[in-house]
Design a protein around this motif. Structure first.
Motif, short mmCIF file in Angstrom:
data_model
loop_
_atom_site.label_atom_id
_atom_site.label_comp_id
_atom_site.label_asym_id
_atom_site.label_seq_id
_atom_site.Cartn_x
_atom_site.Cartn_y
_atom_site.Cartn_z
N LEU A 91 45.50 46.18 34.00
CA LEU A 91 44.49 47.00 34.67
C LEU A 91 43.19 46.97 33.87
O LEU A 91 42.10 46.89 34.44
CB LEU A 91 44.99 48.43 34.83
CG LEU A 91 44.04 49.41 35.50
CD1 LEU A 91 43.66 48.94 36.90
CD2 LEU A 91 44.66 50.80 35.56
N LYS A 92 43.29 47.01 32.56
CA LYS A 92 42.10 46.97 31.70
C LYS A 92 41.30 45.69 31.94
O LYS A 92 40.09 45.73 32.14
CB LYS A 92 42.48 47.07 30.24
CG LYS A 92 41.25 47.02 29.32
CD LYS A 92 41.63 47.02 27.86
CE LYS A 92 40.46 46.93 26.92
NZ LYS A 92 39.15 46.67 27.39
N THR A 93 41.98 44.54 31.94
CA THR A 93 41.29 43.27 32.14
C THR A 93 40.64 43.22 33.51
O THR A 93 39.47 42.83 33.65
CB THR A 93 42.28 42.09 31.98
OG1 THR A 93 42.87 42.17 30.69
CG2 THR A 93 41.59 40.76 32.15
N TYR A 94 41.39 43.63 34.53
CA TYR A 94 40.85 43.61 35.89
C TYR A 94 39.67 44.57 36.03
O TYR A 94 38.62 44.20 36.56
CB TYR A 94 41.95 43.96 36.89
CG TYR A 94 41.42 44.18 38.29
CD1 TYR A 94 40.82 43.14 38.99
CD2 TYR A 94 41.50 45.43 38.90
CE1 TYR A 94 40.31 43.35 40.27
CE2 TYR A 94 41.00 45.63 40.17
CZ TYR A 94 40.41 44.59 40.85
OH TYR A 94 39.91 44.80 42.11
N SER A 95 39.80 45.80 35.54
CA SER A 95 38.71 46.77 35.71
C SER A 95 37.48 46.37 34.90
O SER A 95 36.35 46.55 35.36
CB SER A 95 39.16 48.19 35.35
OG SER A 95 39.48 48.31 34.00
N ASP A 96 37.67 45.79 33.71
CA ASP A 96 36.52 45.33 32.93
C ASP A 96 35.75 44.26 33.70
O ASP A 96 34.52 44.30 33.76
CB ASP A 96 36.96 44.75 31.57
CG ASP A 96 37.42 45.82 30.60
OD1 ASP A 96 37.24 47.02 30.87
OD2 ASP A 96 37.98 45.44 29.55
N LYS A 97 36.47 43.31 34.28
CA LYS A 97 35.86 42.23 35.05
C LYS A 97 35.16 42.81 36.30
O LYS A 97 34.05 42.42 36.65
CB LYS A 97 36.97 41.24 35.45
CG LYS A 97 36.53 40.03 36.18
CD LYS A 97 37.67 39.03 36.35
CE LYS A 97 38.89 39.65 36.98
NZ LYS A 97 39.97 38.72 37.26
N TYR A 98 35.81 43.75 36.94
CA TYR A 98 35.28 44.37 38.16
C TYR A 98 33.97 45.10 37.86
O TYR A 98 32.98 44.92 38.56
CB TYR A 98 36.32 45.34 38.73
CG TYR A 98 35.99 45.79 40.13
CD1 TYR A 98 36.44 45.08 41.23
CD2 TYR A 98 35.23 46.93 40.35
CE1 TYR A 98 36.15 45.49 42.52
CE2 TYR A 98 34.92 47.34 41.64
CZ TYR A 98 35.39 46.63 42.72
OH TYR A 98 35.08 47.03 43.98
N TRP A 99 33.96 45.94 36.81
CA TRP A 99 32.76 46.73 36.51
C TRP A 99 31.63 45.87 36.00
O TRP A 99 30.46 46.15 36.26
CB TRP A 99 33.07 47.86 35.54
CG TRP A 99 33.97 48.86 36.18
CD1 TRP A 99 35.20 49.23 35.77
CD2 TRP A 99 33.74 49.55 37.42
NE1 TRP A 99 35.75 50.12 36.67
CE2 TRP A 99 34.87 50.34 37.68
CE3 TRP A 99 32.69 49.59 38.32
CZ2 TRP A 99 34.97 51.15 38.80
CZ3 TRP A 99 32.80 50.40 39.44
CH2 TRP A 99 33.92 51.17 39.67
N GLU A 100 31.95 44.80 35.28
CA GLU A 100 30.91 43.89 34.83
C GLU A 100 30.19 43.28 36.04
O GLU A 100 28.96 43.24 36.09
CB GLU A 100 31.51 42.79 33.96
CG GLU A 100 30.48 41.84 33.40
CD GLU A 100 31.08 40.79 32.49
OE1 GLU A 100 30.47 39.72 32.38
OE2 GLU A 100 32.15 41.02 31.91
N MET A 101 30.96 42.87 37.02
CA MET A 101 30.36 42.28 38.22
C MET A 101 29.64 43.36 39.04
O MET A 101 28.54 43.14 39.53
CB MET A 101 31.40 41.58 39.08
CG MET A 101 30.77 40.82 40.24
SD MET A 101 31.91 39.72 41.06
CE MET A 101 32.08 38.45 39.83
N PHE A 102 30.25 44.53 39.18
CA PHE A 102 29.64 45.62 39.94
C PHE A 102 28.26 45.96 39.38
O PHE A 102 27.31 46.18 40.12
CB PHE A 102 30.55 46.86 39.91
CG PHE A 102 29.95 48.07 40.56
CD1 PHE A 102 29.92 48.19 41.94
CD2 PHE A 102 29.40 49.09 39.80
CE1 PHE A 102 29.36 49.31 42.55
CE2 PHE A 102 28.84 50.21 40.40
CZ PHE A 102 28.82 50.32 41.77
N ASN A 103 28.13 45.99 38.07
CA ASN A 103 26.86 46.33 37.42
C ASN A 103 25.80 45.25 37.60
O ASN A 103 24.63 45.51 37.36
CB ASN A 103 27.08 46.62 35.94
CG ASN A 103 27.81 47.92 35.73
OD1 ASN A 103 27.65 48.86 36.51
ND2 ASN A 103 28.62 48.00 34.70
#
Length: 157
Positions: A91-103
């Motif tokens: 979940l950490k890897t996925y959410s980090d990738k998700y928020w980086e792209m979201f930003n």
């Protein structure tokens, strides 16, 4: 310091923020601007013809024209929609990738971000079940829920 490889628009914006109290003094702005440049950009600045620049606005326009290939291009919303959690991914890897792209996406897409994050989790993931059972309405709430589940995931490892 601008190195010739980062976003030139962002650099000028940061420079303007640092110099805000002197923003009315164009001559000073032009004289101080080179102190924010590293060698590649400094060579460009030193190569400007005398009298070529008449204002700080012209200087930043010339700077932007020269280094425009370094400007950040925002990600389209479709790039966020194409993400999904991979088998075996934490979940950490996925959410980090998700928020980086979201930003990196321009615009207000909080509702889309909340929905797509939930839908891209595995059906059996506890966080997805929690988000489905108790809908959230803000990015902050989503991030708080993610943090709780990341801690649980870390404790299980």
């Amino acid at each position: 310091m601008y190195n010739g490889r980062t976003d030139s628009v962002e650099h000028v914006s940061h420079f303007n923020q640092r110099m805000a109290v002197h923003s009315k003094n164009e001559a000073l702005m032009c004289k101080v601007f080179p102190s924010s440049l590293r060698p590649v950009a400094m060579r460009w600045f030193n190569g400007l013809r005398a009298g070529f620049i008449d204002s700080f606005k012209e200087l930043t326009q010339a700077f932007g024209s020269r280094f425009n290939m370094c400007s950040r291009v925002p990600w389209p919303l479709a790039s966020l929609l194409s993400l999904s959690m991979r088998k075996g991914e934490t979940l950490k890897t996925y959410s980090d990738k998700y928020w980086e792209m979201f930003n990196e996406i321009d615009g207000e897409f909080d509702n889309v971000a909340i929905s797509t994050f939930k839908l891209d989790l595995f059906t059996e993931h506890g966080l997805r079940k929690s988000l489905t059972g108790k809908p959230i309405t803000s990015i902050r709430q989503l991030m708080d829920q993610i943090d709780k589940y990341k801690k649980v995931e870390e404790d299980q490892q």
